[in-house]
Design an enzyme around this catalytic site. Structure first.
Site, short mmCIF file in Angstrom:
data_model
loop_
_atom_site.label_atom_id
_atom_site.label_comp_id
_atom_site.label_asym_id
_atom_site.label_seq_id
_atom_site.Cartn_x
_atom_site.Cartn_y
_atom_site.Cartn_z
CD GLU A 125 22.59 -58.95 -107.36
OE1 GLU A 125 23.52 -59.74 -107.68
OE2 GLU A 125 21.98 -59.03 -106.28
CD GLU A 133 21.16 -63.65 -107.29
OE1 GLU A 133 21.66 -63.14 -108.30
OE2 GLU A 133 21.85 -64.08 -106.34
#
Length: 598
Positions: free
Chosen positions: A260, A184
């Site tokens: 996710e 991320e």
């Protein structure tokens, strides 16, 4: 948060699943072809769930993986936390609960593919996002940057990890089908040269033939991705359609996957326990699968941030502040912290089965739990009687300067009174208790955005003690770049800087050296212990509501922090920490009652 039904105690501190489990040596080949994943050349949909193996007692890896199969999953995803496998620079430990190869082999034995996320940055509500504390003792080192010192340390870690998992990579016949680069990064910065450096480190370490990928939020894809590297998207419930629309627009010619899908959320100390909408999540997850997209449930099981491994959030906007996470990483997940199915399990299992048309295996036998009797803590020892040899310093320094990673640190100086005014401690990392002549006078908490407290020093010479706890280094946001713990600013009394200090590092690695035990009451910061015969070791929770703030050991194993502000009120006792005779220790700053519950 007590997720199993246990009485209080008193304590001392392809769409289808693989038909059969393949061996790593015979694992089907995996890759991408246009907009699809392929397994042995045939279109394949990844049905994955996150299990952080280092948060699960090794004795329970098989149980949790069998439950993943019973949900209808064909894949598990896991981080590797760098700070556990390299606690001291150059000293690697892949044994016990850090044995990543053993976890991957167990997943393979249960017929599950593995997605590996080595970081080096993990986030995951984990201490410093997985970065080892010794990194922050290297002057002004900049993590998540092209700082040569940081890149060299990262390369050494990836090299060591690669040696553990090389035979288990898919191109070598193993079940590790994909490996994530960084994590991320688009939410942190947009230095594409840094991301290219990360990919190059993976290639150099020996992951050059692995399917590498990045993961980012839907609005951060341009910041954190790399050309010719698979990109997946992460998002919360309610965002599936818009997130996939953005991913498809950004990368129209690659497979579509949510790396996710946040099927729950984490807890902060002093805030309510996260409770999310299970039915909404199951319905949206089913929609994702019906589109033909691949998906990873984050988390399938959260587990526990044992020891001092919980992280903290602190973003860089004016309304934000330091917020440490709880020891429990229950996450309101598909399985609870102790591995028991929550109501989400049946909803998600049914949603998956409706799409795949496959009936998953049955759940394994339930985990045995135990209710223990109330047990008093009959012995206590004062922290003041257990201080190490002091280190002379002119002004307070962070704990990393003394080679310390976690725990507590005491700063001591002498003041001549009478004096009165604000005692300024600055940006405390993270909770400070202040004592004058070993009597408590107040506290300063980073969580509450406090920097000072009023003190009054009587006439004569007096000892000023500042006991600081590292409550968890920041794991998310730009402020994580400064991971120092303890006191990092000069200490001022009524605007005058105080000098001539002593530092007492207190890493709290083991209770074995604690001395001065007594059956009498002990005031102030102290250790408390007791012994309990429990019979056959099984799961239980230790009810810590009788205590204030501290942490607990069981037979020398650090179970994690407790704090009476909640929401967590009990510590999970893994069976490997419980024996026929179990000795409990709790280290507390305050104790509300002369006995504890478990």
């Amino acid at each position: 948060m007590l997720r199993t039904t246990l009485a209080p105690l008193v304590l001392a501190l392809a769409l289808a699943l693989p038909a059969a489990a393949a061996t790593p040596e015979s694992w089907p080949t995996f890759g991408t072809q246009g907009t699809q994943f392929v397994r042995d050349g045939k279109p394949y949909q990844l049905l994955s769930g996150a299990i952080h193996f280092q948060r699960i007692p090794r004795a329970y890896w098989k149980d949790r993986l069998q439950k993943a199969r019973a949900l209808g999953l064909n894949t598990v995803e896991t981080y590797v936390f760098w700070n556990l496998v390299e606690p001291q620079q150059g000293q690697f430990d892949f044994s016990g609960n850090n044995d990543v190869a053993a976890f991957v082999k167990e997943a393979a034995a249960q017929g599950l593919n593995v997605i590996l996320r080595p970081g080096p940055y993990a986030c995951a509500e984990w201490e410093a996002g997985g970065y080892p504390a010794w990194l922050f003792g290297k002057g002004n080192i900049r993590v998540r940057s092209r700082d040569p010192r940081f890149l060299a340390a990262s390369q050494a870690y990836l090299d060591a990890l690669a040696k553990q998992v090389q035979p288990l990579l898919n191109h070598n016949g193993g079940p590790i089908i994909a490996v994530q680069v960084e994590n991320e990064y688009g939410s942190y910065a947009d230095d594409h040269a840094y991301m290219a450096d990360n990919r190059a480190m993976y290639v150099k370490a020996g992951f050059d033939k692995a399917l590498l990928f990045t993961s980012d939020g839907a609005d951060m894809l341009a910041n954190g991705t790399l050309p010719d590297t698979l990109a997946v998207v992460n998002f919360a419930p309610g965002e599936a359609k818009s997130a996939f629309d953005k991913l498809i627009k950004f990368r129209p010619d690659q497979p579509r996957m949510v790396g996710e899908y946040w099927a729950g959320w984490f807890d902060h100390w002093g805030k309510p326990h996260a409770a999310t909408d299970a039915r909404q999540q199951a319905e949206e997850f089913e929609w994702i699968l019906r589109q033909g997209h691949s998906a990873n449930l984050y988390m399938f099981i959260g587990g526990t941030s044992f020891g001092f491994m919980n992280g903290a959030n602190f973003q860089n906007n004016p309304s934000d502040h330091y917020a440490p996470q709880t020891t429990s990483y229950d996450y309101d997940a598909i399985l609870d912290e102790a591995g028991h199915p929550t109501p989400k399990f049946a909803l998600m299992r049914d949603a998956i089965a409706r799409v795949t048309g496959v009936q998953p295996p049955a759940l394994p036998a339930p985990i045995t739990t135990t209710t223990l009797p109330a047990t008093p803590l009959r012995e206590s020892a004062s922290l003041w009687d257990n201080l190490p040899t002091p280190i002379a310093i002119d002004t307070p320094q962070p704990m990393e300067q003394f080679g310390q990673d976690y725990g507590y640190i005491l700063y001591r100086t002498t003041i001549t009174g009478p004096r009165k005014g604000p005692l300024y401690l600055g940006d405390v990392r993270d909770v400070a208790r202040v004592y004058v002549d070993q009597r408590p006078v107040g506290s300063v908490e980073r969580r509450l955005q406090q920097v000072s407290l009023e003190v009054e020093i009587p006439a004569g010479q007096h000892t000023l003690d500042v006991l600081v706890e590292n409550s968890g280094r920041i794991n998310y946001g730009t402020r994580m770049a400064d991971g120092r713990a303890g006191l990092v600013d000069p200490v001022l009394l009524d605007s005058q800087q105080l000098t001539g200090w002593q530092a007492f590092p207190l890493p709290m690695r083991t209770p074995d050296s604690i001395r001065g035990w007594t059956g009498k009451a002990v005031q102030g910061p102290a250790f408390h212990r007791g012994t309990l015969r429990i019979g056959t070791p099984t799961d239980t929770y230790l009810d810590m509501r009788a205590f204030g703030k501290g942490f607990a050991w069981a037979n020398g194993v650090n179970l994690g922090r407790h704090w009476n502000i909640g929401p967590q009120t009990a510590l999970y006792l893994r069976p490997s920490s419980a024996r026929v005779t179990t000795r409990w220790w709790s280290s507390t700053w305050t104790m509300l009652h002369p006995s504890v519950r478990g």
